[in-house]
Design a protein around this motif. Sequence first.
Motif, PDB file in Angstrom:
ATOM      1  N   UNK A  40       0.850  -1.195   0.000  1.00 12.04           N
ATOM      2  CA  UNK A  40       0.000   0.000   0.000  1.00 12.04           C
ATOM      3  C   UNK A  40       0.885   1.245   0.000  1.00 12.04           C
ATOM      4  N   UNK A  41       1.889   1.250   0.858  1.00 17.71           N
ATOM      5  CA  UNK A  41       2.785   2.403   0.948  1.00 17.71           C
ATOM      6  C   UNK A  41       3.570   2.602  -0.346  1.00 17.71           C
ATOM      7  N   UNK A  50      11.412   5.255   1.315  1.00 18.62           N
ATOM      8  CA  UNK A  50      10.319   6.088   1.828  1.00 18.62           C
ATOM      9  C   UNK A  50       9.102   5.225   2.142  1.00 18.62           C
ATOM     10  N   UNK A  51       8.794   4.297   1.248  1.00 16.63           N
ATOM     11  CA  UNK A  51       7.665   3.397   1.473  1.00 16.63           C
ATOM     12  C   UNK A  51       7.906   2.539   2.714  1.00 16.63           C
ATOM     13  N   UNK A  53       9.697   3.393   5.346  1.00 13.35           N
ATOM     14  CA  UNK A  53       9.485   4.269   6.507  1.00 13.35           C
ATOM     15  C   UNK A  53       7.996   4.416   6.804  1.00 13.35           C
ATOM     16  N   UNK A  54       7.218   4.637   5.755  1.00  9.78           N
ATOM     17  CA  UNK A  54       5.773   4.783   5.932  1.00  9.78           C
ATOM     18  C   UNK A  54       5.164   3.489   6.461  1.00  9.78           C
ATOM     19  N   UNK A  55       5.636   2.352   5.971  1.00 13.48           N
ATOM     20  CA  UNK A  55       5.136   1.060   6.434  1.00 13.48           C
ATOM     21  C   UNK A  55       5.431   0.881   7.921  1.00 13.48           C
ATOM     22  N   UNK A  56       6.631   1.264   8.341  1.00 10.97           N
ATOM     23  CA  UNK A  56       6.978   1.163   9.764  1.00 10.97           C
ATOM     24  C   UNK A  56       6.028   2.017  10.601  1.00 10.97           C
ATOM     25  N   UNK A  90       3.933  10.462   5.804  1.00 15.31           N
ATOM     26  CA  UNK A  90       5.363  10.407   5.488  1.00 15.31           C
ATOM     27  C   UNK A  90       5.682  11.365   4.349  1.00 15.31           C
ATOM     28  N   UNK A  91       4.833  11.390   3.330  1.00 16.59           N
ATOM     29  CA  UNK A  91       5.035  12.306   2.212  1.00 16.59           C
ATOM     30  C   UNK A  91       5.031  13.763   2.694  1.00 16.59           C
TER      31      UNK A  91
END
Length: 188
Positions: A40-41, A50-51, A53-56, A90-91
């Motif tokens: 999804x991220x 980046x994805x 980081x967002x997943x975490x 995150x973005x």
Amino acid sequence: MTETPLGPDEIDDLARRARDGDRDALEDLLAAVRPRALNVCRGVLPYTPDAEDACQEAMINVATKIGGWNGQGRFTTWMHVVAVNSARSTYRRMKNQAVATDPHDHGPLERPDPRTTSVIAGTRLDLLEAMETIERDHPQFVEPLLLRDVYGLPYDEIARLVGAPLGTVKAQIHHGRKLARPLLRGQE
């Protein structure tokens, strides 16, 4: 040897147990849904670190806010929304940091790599910028629009997730699309 992925009923069962305080179930649940959250991220953030980081962030939010899942719909649908929101957060954070570190912009940024092009927008970044713009004046349209047009969730599932009547959700998506079209064409 690879493990067989858990089915939706098994994930929902783990989620109920985790929501009720079973720490082992929570660990198993997070391990089971992490690949889906990462996908999804990645759908929002084209650069893999980046994805991740967002997943975490999404996994932390799932662990700390699992009480927000009411058990009405599939846990994975609820988790999907958490992951989308984490990716968008995150973005925003990265965008704010980039502005803060380079206040003297030296001209327009280069266009993103065409391999990261979204079907809906010129690029995923164009879509995120459009959603940011719409959210300033019409925040109620952003989540339903992303859930429908980017992630393809059915209208009835979106209605359950956002807690709105089906007709309202359809109207929000329709209006959100009308607002997004000129932004995605570069006409504000």
